[in-house]
Scaffold this motif. Structure first.
Motif, PDB file in Angstrom:
ATOM      1  N   SER A  64     -43.465  95.006-121.028  1.00  0.00           N
ATOM      2  CA  SER A  64     -42.632  96.172-120.716  1.00  0.00           C
ATOM      3  C   SER A  64     -41.156  95.801-120.589  1.00  0.00           C
ATOM      4  CB  SER A  64     -43.116  96.831-119.423  1.00  0.00           C
ATOM      5  OG  SER A  64     -42.923  95.959-118.320  1.00  0.00           O
ATOM      6  N   ASN A  85     -36.459  99.615-121.384  1.00  0.00           N
ATOM      7  CA  ASN A  85     -37.604 100.516-121.599  1.00  0.00           C
ATOM      8  C   ASN A  85     -37.765 101.497-120.439  1.00  0.00           C
ATOM      9  OD1 ASN A  85     -38.392  99.467-124.103  1.00  0.00           O
ATOM     10  ND2 ASN A  85     -39.489  97.775-123.119  1.00  0.00           N
ATOM     11  N   PHE A  86     -37.512 101.044-119.216  1.00  0.00           N
ATOM     12  CA  PHE A  86     -37.653 101.918-118.051  1.00  0.00           C
ATOM     13  C   PHE A  86     -36.556 102.984-118.043  1.00  0.00           C
ATOM     14  CE2 PHE A  86     -39.812  98.012-116.975  1.00  0.00           C
ATOM     15  CZ  PHE A  86     -40.984  98.464-116.386  1.00  0.00           C
ATOM     16  N   TYR A 291     -42.381  99.654-125.289  1.00  0.00           N
ATOM     17  CA  TYR A 291     -42.254 100.960-124.638  1.00  0.00           C
ATOM     18  C   TYR A 291     -43.628 101.521-124.258  1.00  0.00           C
ATOM     19  CZ  TYR A 291     -40.619 105.675-123.696  1.00  0.00           C
ATOM     20  OH  TYR A 291     -40.338 106.861-123.080  1.00  0.00           O
ATOM     21  N   THR A 294     -44.708 100.130-121.064  1.00  0.00           N
ATOM     22  CA  THR A 294     -43.964 100.742-119.954  1.00  0.00           C
ATOM     23  C   THR A 294     -44.624 102.055-119.524  1.00  0.00           C
ATOM     24  OG1 THR A 294     -41.940  99.807-120.902  1.00  0.00           O
ATOM     25  CG2 THR A 294     -41.678 101.461-119.190  1.00  0.00           C
TER      26      THR A 294
END
Length: 320
Positions: A64, A85-86, A291, A294
């Protein structure tokens, strides 16, 4: 005896008793050896746990924070991207829609559907004849053991425009329609409730069998009706069973993928796109493994929040 030989002799060889420090060192060595002999048989089990359980979770967390992909340059040269990604997840409208749909699917099919219906069936079957319990239990458990792919096709055949439901509704003048397009999330909620109620029914039946009949008889003698007996006697004594069942049902429901994919594939549009389907689309269809993992962590957070809510709401009063 020479002075050198005297210096190389141990207290035991000289006939002297060992000191307290030497005895403590010897005791420590024996305790350490005993602990190692106890831990040695656990090593294979620990290696299996790390390989099959902790390993994938740690890899998901690592992925992630990267731009890992199935194909292309990022597949061969994966780089660390930090919280990119977050940040993308928080700005993704599809993620928020999928989170809401996942919560609706969980509450509708897991909490209200499977839990309430399973408890109602367990109460209705309690103290019934063996023939009735076997007949009803056989039908409910039969739906549970059906593979998700088969269950999905069964409900597609029931809810599509030419399906059985429209044939029944035509008898009362209701125009036919494809329920998988007009109410897709309701369709998958009904299908998952139908499939998963057996688990809740069996756990609640086991919990009801442990409740002393004397308490219910005493409540009836005091003038309590059937509903009051269930509310004031049965449900408080089922608190731990309720919490455990809700926890397990939640963990099962939030990861339902095959049933929804077979029935609607997340559509039409994204009207039944829950987090597992969004994770699949991003990771395997679009090839963005970083992604997609994540989204998987976000799904883990959603399941954890609901689990904490159940445990806090249903924990015994004496520990509140």
């Amino acid at each position: 005896m020479t002075p050198a030989a005297t210096l190389t002799q141990t207290p035991q060889s000289r006939g002297e008793r060992p000191g307290k420090g030497a005895r403590r060192d010897s005791d420590r060595r024996r305790e350490r050896d005993r602990a190692l002999r106890r831990l040695l048989p656990l090593v294979p089990a620990l290696l299996l746990l790390l390989s099959f359980f902790a390993g994938p979770i740690l890899w998901t967390v690592w992925a992630s924070f990267t731009n890992a992909a199935l194909t292309g340059e990022n597949a061969s040269h994966t780089e660390f991207v930090g919280f990119e990604n977050f940040a993308r997840l928080l700005g993704d409208s599809s993620f928020f829609d999928a989170t809401v749909l996942t919560a609706v699917f969980l509450v509708g099919s897991g909490v209200i559907g499977q839990t309430v219906l399973g408890l109602a069936l367990a109460l209705l079957l309690y103290n019934r004849s063996a023939v009735v319990r076997m007949a009803v239990g056989g039908v409910v458990v039969g739906a549970w053991v059906v593979p998700e792919v088969v269950a999905g096709f069964v409900w597609v055949a029931f809810l599509e425009r030419e399906g059985t439901l429209n044939g029944l509704l035509a008898a009362i003048g209701v125009a036919p329609q494809n329920w998988l397009y007009t109410a897709p999330i309701l369709a998958v909620i009904l299908a998952n409730t139908w499939k998963g109620t057996a688990f809740s029914m069996m756990t609640y039946s086991a919990g009801l069998s442990e409740i002393p009949t004397d308490l219910k008889e005493a409540a009836r003698v005091d003038g309590a009706g059937p509903f009051q007996v269930v509310w004031h006697v049965v449900l408080p004594l089922l608190r731990r069973t309720l919490a455990t069942t809700l926890l397990l049902v939640t963990l099962q429901t939030v990861q339902v993928f095959t049933l929804i994919y077979v029935m609607t594939a997340g559509g039409p549009g994204e009207r039944s796109m829950t987090l597992p389907l969004l994770m699949y689309r991003e990771a395997l269809r679009f090839g963005e493994i970083g992604y997609g993992t994540t989204v998987a962590l976000a799904l883990l957070v959603v399941a954890g929040l609901f689990s904490v809510l159940y445990v806090r709401a249903l924990r015994p009063e004496e520990v509140r």
